[in-house]
Scaffold this motif. Structure first.
Motif, mmCIF file in Angstrom:
data_model
loop_
_atom_site.group_PDB
_atom_site.id
_atom_site.type_symbol
_atom_site.label_atom_id
_atom_site.label_comp_id
_atom_site.label_asym_id
_atom_site.label_seq_id
_atom_site.Cartn_x
_atom_site.Cartn_y
_atom_site.Cartn_z
ATOM 1 N N ASN A 34 0.821 -1.205 0.000
ATOM 2 C CA ASN A 34 0.000 0.000 0.000
ATOM 3 C C ASN A 34 0.858 1.260 0.000
ATOM 4 O O ASN A 34 0.495 2.269 -0.624
ATOM 5 C CB ASN A 34 -0.916 -0.013 1.231
ATOM 6 N N SER A 68 -6.905 4.041 2.136
ATOM 7 C CA SER A 68 -7.137 2.607 1.948
ATOM 8 C C SER A 68 -8.072 2.052 3.024
ATOM 9 O O SER A 68 -8.921 1.194 2.743
ATOM 10 C CB SER A 68 -5.811 1.845 1.961
ATOM 11 N N GLY A 95 -6.140 -1.004 -1.469
ATOM 12 C CA GLY A 95 -4.831 -0.403 -1.237
ATOM 13 C C GLY A 95 -4.364 0.339 -2.470
ATOM 14 O O GLY A 95 -4.983 0.255 -3.543
ATOM 15 N N THR A 96 -3.273 1.082 -2.349
ATOM 16 C CA THR A 96 -2.759 1.889 -3.455
ATOM 17 C C THR A 96 -2.319 0.998 -4.605
ATOM 18 O O THR A 96 -1.592 0.028 -4.403
ATOM 19 C CB THR A 96 -1.572 2.741 -2.984
ATOM 20 N N CYS A 302 -11.229 6.408 -5.061
ATOM 21 C CA CYS A 302 -10.109 7.077 -5.726
ATOM 22 C C CYS A 302 -10.303 8.590 -5.727
ATOM 23 O O CYS A 302 -9.335 9.353 -5.620
ATOM 24 C CB CYS A 302 -9.968 6.564 -7.157
ATOM 25 N N ASN A 313 -6.764 3.819 -5.476
ATOM 26 C CA ASN A 313 -6.839 2.525 -4.782
ATOM 27 C C ASN A 313 -7.446 1.462 -5.696
ATOM 28 O O ASN A 313 -8.174 1.768 -6.643
ATOM 29 C CB ASN A 313 -7.694 2.647 -3.526
#
Length: 444
Positions: A34, A68, A95-96, A302, A313
């Motif tokens: 992340n 996140s 997560g990213t 996002c 994300n």
């Protein structure tokens, strides 16, 4: 005992002491992945004329954790209004995304971080559109297009990962780029992760990247490659970076269009992980409402992330793998993990620790992730098959889309609406593959 069995049910509230460790294993699996994208972007921006301060870097890490955690909760507990559902109502961990990193690097080199956030904000509208129209457009994008784009993303990221293994920008400034210490740290981290993946099971296997980073970090500290002053200067509590006002965004057409195309790929990542979860947990494909809800939550998340100074994300595949392995699908367990991530966002010292990870250690950890993105793309292309049509599409895509994309100066004299496509090789591959798919007739 009956309450403990709720961990195998989607709904319900198992005992806290049972649920928390199960939620934490999801946190351990996604934590490093992340934060790695934002650390890479910070390094790229600091190599240009613009420099992100240490304090701002820590704030960006805090923002990534906050975003996140919030979007994960939205996937677990959707917002419902009439026939609209924002969220999948499934055990999804967000997560990213790494898919946005190559495009973000190109944007950062030209326009700076404010343009990354602006393009991310506008691009999220595409994801929301896909969520609302999913049942109508789900057949437009073939798996061949998805595969070649993932290959392009993987190739781009491998170049970034190798640079980090050698020590990155900091090492170039210090004259230690590619020295034995940096290469030793990156290889040691890489070897630890591979060993854990090969010889362990359960929580250790799914947390291999985090464990590798911890051990690599310890080795870097022993050899004097960690600056701990950043940690001691960081406070124990502070709010993540404030929401950026609209006049602080830097809107440019080319980055926005590039981001919009990458957001299509982010949506496809989410679709794949949603189906992976439903197959593993319920032995069925995902329902249309679940997929569209997941994509809508992705788009809204996002958009929120960009306002919080965080990158886009997506649903994390490693967490879907945990569910497939353990069969534990209870939303309450995962929600506790998401809450832990949100709480961590308010602890700057934690962000400072990640900020002090040497580039060589980070490179040794992420290069495996980048390679897996490339391999997953190859697997998807292989599944699509190598018919005459597909071979022609692949030839055109990599010959023009990728070939011109890695040398964008070739198209600088062409009309702007053509040249912007090839300023980012990932965008060039995506656009070229979709056009080629439309041009070549279907095999008989």
């Amino acid at each position: 005992m009956r309450d403990k069995n709720l961990i195998y049910n989607l709904e319900g509230k198992p005992p806290f002491l049972v649920a928390l460790p199960l939620g934490m294993q999801h946190v351990l699996a996604m934590f490093a992945g992340n934060l790695a994208p934002i650390l890479i972007i910070i390094g790229v921006i600091n190599s240009t004329s613009s420099v992100i301060s240490t304090q701002d870097s820590i704030s960006l890490i805090q923002s990534a954790m906050l975003a996140s955690g919030i979007v994960t909760l939205l996937q677990l507990y959707p917002i419902k209004y009439k026939n609209i559902q924002i969220g999948a109502n499934l055990p999804i961990v967000m997560g990213t995304t790494f898919a946005f990193v190559p495009t973000a690097i190109n944007v950062a080199n030209t326009y700076g971080f404010s343009a990354i956030l602006a393009s991310s904000l506008m691009g999220s509208i595409i994801t929301i559109f896909i969520g609302f129209t999913y049942k109508y457009i789900k057949k437009i994008l073939s798996e061949l297009v998805i595969g070649v784009v993932l290959i392009a993303i993987g190739i781009n990221l491998l170049d970034v990962g190798v640079n980090y293994c050698a020590g990155g920008l900091a090492a170039k400034k210090l004259g230690t780029y590619g020295d034995l210490i940096n290469l030793g740290l990156s290889f040691s981290t890489f070897a630890i992760i591979i060993t854990i993946q090969r010889f362990t099971k359960g929580i250790f296997k799914v947390s291999a990247i985090l464990i590798g980073l911890v051990i690599g970090y310890a080795l870097a500290y022993v050899v004097g490659r960690v600056d701990t002053s950043i940690i001691s200067d960081a406070s124990w509590f502070s709010l993540p970076a404030p929401i950026i006002l609209i006049n602080d965004f830097h809107f440019e057409l080319a980055p926005i269009v590039s981001a919009a195309i990458v957001y299509i790929i982010i949506s496809l990542e989410t679709i794949g992980n949603v189906n992976g979860i439903t197959v593993a947990a319920f032995n069925r494909s995902a329902k249309e409402k679940e997929v569209s809800g997941a994509i809508l939550a992705d788009g809204v998340g996002c958009m929120v992330a960009s306002l919080l100074n965080a990158l886009p994300n997506t649903a994390f595949g490693q967490n879907a793998g945990i569910i497939a392995m353990t069969k534990i699908i209870n939303k309450y367990c995962i929600a506790l993990g998401a809450i832990v991530v949100i709480i961590s966002a308010f602890i700057p010292k934690l962000g400072a620790i990640f900020r002090t990870i040497p580039d060589s250690v980070l490179g040794g950890a992420v290069i495996m992730i980048f390679a897996m993105i490339l391999i997953n793309g190859i697997k998807i292309v292989a599944h699509a098959g190598f018919s005459n049509k597909n071979v022609m599409i692949l030839g055109v895509t990599f010959g023009l889309g990728y070939g011109f994309g890695v040398h964008p100066e070739i198209t600088s004299n062409l009309p702007s609406y053509i040249s912007w496509v090839f300023k980012d090789s990932v965008v060039g591959v995506c656009v070229t593959s979709m056009i080629a798919s439309l041009i070549f007739a279907k095999d008989k």
